[in-house]
Every structure is written in C-alpha cells, then in structure tokens.
Design a protein around this motif. Sequence first.
Motif, mmCIF file in Angstrom:
data_model
loop_
_atom_site.group_PDB
_atom_site.id
_atom_site.type_symbol
_atom_site.label_atom_id
_atom_site.label_comp_id
_atom_site.label_asym_id
_atom_site.label_seq_id
_atom_site.Cartn_x
_atom_site.Cartn_y
_atom_site.Cartn_z
ATOM 1 N N SER A 164 30.080 -41.848 18.647
ATOM 2 C CA SER A 164 30.565 -41.933 20.027
ATOM 3 C C SER A 164 30.115 -40.712 20.826
ATOM 4 N N THR A 165 30.188 -40.848 22.151
ATOM 5 C CA THR A 165 29.950 -39.719 23.045
ATOM 6 C C THR A 165 31.234 -39.429 23.798
ATOM 7 N N SER A 232 32.607 -42.975 25.130
ATOM 8 C CA SER A 232 31.880 -44.244 25.103
ATOM 9 C C SER A 232 31.531 -44.568 23.659
ATOM 10 N N VAL A 233 31.579 -45.859 23.348
ATOM 11 C CA VAL A 233 31.385 -46.326 21.978
ATOM 12 C C VAL A 233 30.310 -47.403 21.960
ATOM 13 N N MET A 234 29.314 -47.252 21.104
ATOM 14 C CA MET A 234 28.299 -48.282 20.923
ATOM 15 C C MET A 234 28.812 -49.301 19.915
ATOM 16 N N ALA A 235 28.411 -50.556 20.098
ATOM 17 C CA ALA A 235 28.875 -51.620 19.203
ATOM 18 C C ALA A 235 28.291 -51.482 17.801
ATOM 19 N N TRP A 236 27.054 -50.989 17.698
ATOM 20 C CA TRP A 236 26.445 -50.758 16.385
ATOM 21 C C TRP A 236 25.292 -49.780 16.553
#
Length: 236
Positions: A164-165, A232-236
């Motif tokens: 995550s950022t 912010s979170v990336m899905a994969w």
Amino acid sequence: MTLAQRLRIAMAEVGITQSSLAEKIGVSQATIQKIVTGRTLRTAFLLPIAKALNIRPEWLAEGVGEMRETSIKQRDGVPMSELVEIPIITWDSSDPLENDEVEIPFYKSIELAAGNGRCVNEDYNGFKLRFSKATLRRYGAEAKYAAAFPVSGDSMAPVIPNGSTVTIDRNHTKIVDGGIYVIEQDELFRVKLLYRQPGGKLIIRSYNSSEFPDETADIDTVKIIGRVINWSVMAW
C-alpha cells in the motif's frame, strides 16, 4: 447548520452518547466533545463517525443532500440510472498542475515497516504524487507537510496490506488514541496504531493483532513522523 449541529442531530436520532460514539470509532470522548461543541471545525474522523451513525459523510461534512441514504441505495449495488461515464485523462510528470492540484513527495525507496519490513532513510529519486487541494483540506493538511511512503509487511493487513501507499501529515504529531501514525523506532520507520498509557507509556498496535501482538514502549523512545491521512491499496 454547522458540523457541530449536524452531529448533535445525528447522535440524537440514534440515541448515542459522546462516550459511546468515541468508543465505537476508537478515539477519546474529549475528541467527540470538541466536535459536538463546535470547538473543532474540521476533523479527520468524519468517515468513521458517519459509518458509526449510519449517515452520509457528505451530509455530515457539508450538509449536502440527505442525512441518510434512500432505501434503494442501501441495497448492495449502484442503480444503473446513476452511472455516469467520465472520460479518463492520462497524464505524466511533464503535464502542468491543474488549479486544484498539488504535488507531494513520494519516498519510494523508504519502506514503512508493517511487520518485519526494512527501512532506507535516504531518498534521492524525486518521485511525486498528485493530490487535489480539496482532499488535503478535508484532512486539515497543508501540502508542504504532506508526504507519501510505500508500506512493507502485513502487520496492518487487511486495512493497509503490504504494498500500500500511505500519505501522512508531518505537521500532525500529537497522538490521538487510535490514530494511525508513521513512527521512527529502533532505526525503522513503522506504520502503527498508537494509544497513550499512564506513566509515559505507549501501546503500539497492529490491525493484524493475531500475528503481531501489542507492543509497549516508553513514549520518549518513539518519534512521531506524522499522522496517516490517506492510503491507497492495489487489488493485486
């Protein structure tokens, strides 16, 4: 109406006390009291307060629309009639900033330890992230104090998983119980939940508490770098 008036109305409708609301969102009663009495005109806890009271955050923040969602919006999904296509405009670092945009530093080589992560305390890459001024204003943050970092490790999962950022406000170093902070401890930058304790102690907590139990430290051994205002979170 003011934020304080809207919050009092919402609390009265559900019959919740200041102490109960504070407990639900993990802050002190004094924090809620300051909002209810109008001594605090803006707060970073709008979203958790709105969720706890089952009201729309837009209404709580600005008085926009209805206090609660209509029955059709309470279902799992978005009505097709409300879908609006918005064109996506690509940009790169050479594009000029819009009037409502600012750039904040992104320290890509500095990893925040959320578990057994590592930390490099220097960054010369000059990476930037773009934020809207309105987003920063929502958290009461100034662009010159904002900075972003990547997260390494799973101690804050599932809320802030590995990769995550997070964006922090370096001007917000006063500990509010239950707030998420970037701290410097034992030569590591870490992202953790903090709770003050009597005797100058500090509880350092992870969301993934089953694998990463609470730690206790002397408060003067922990340096507060800033409070996390966004992630912010990336899905994969």
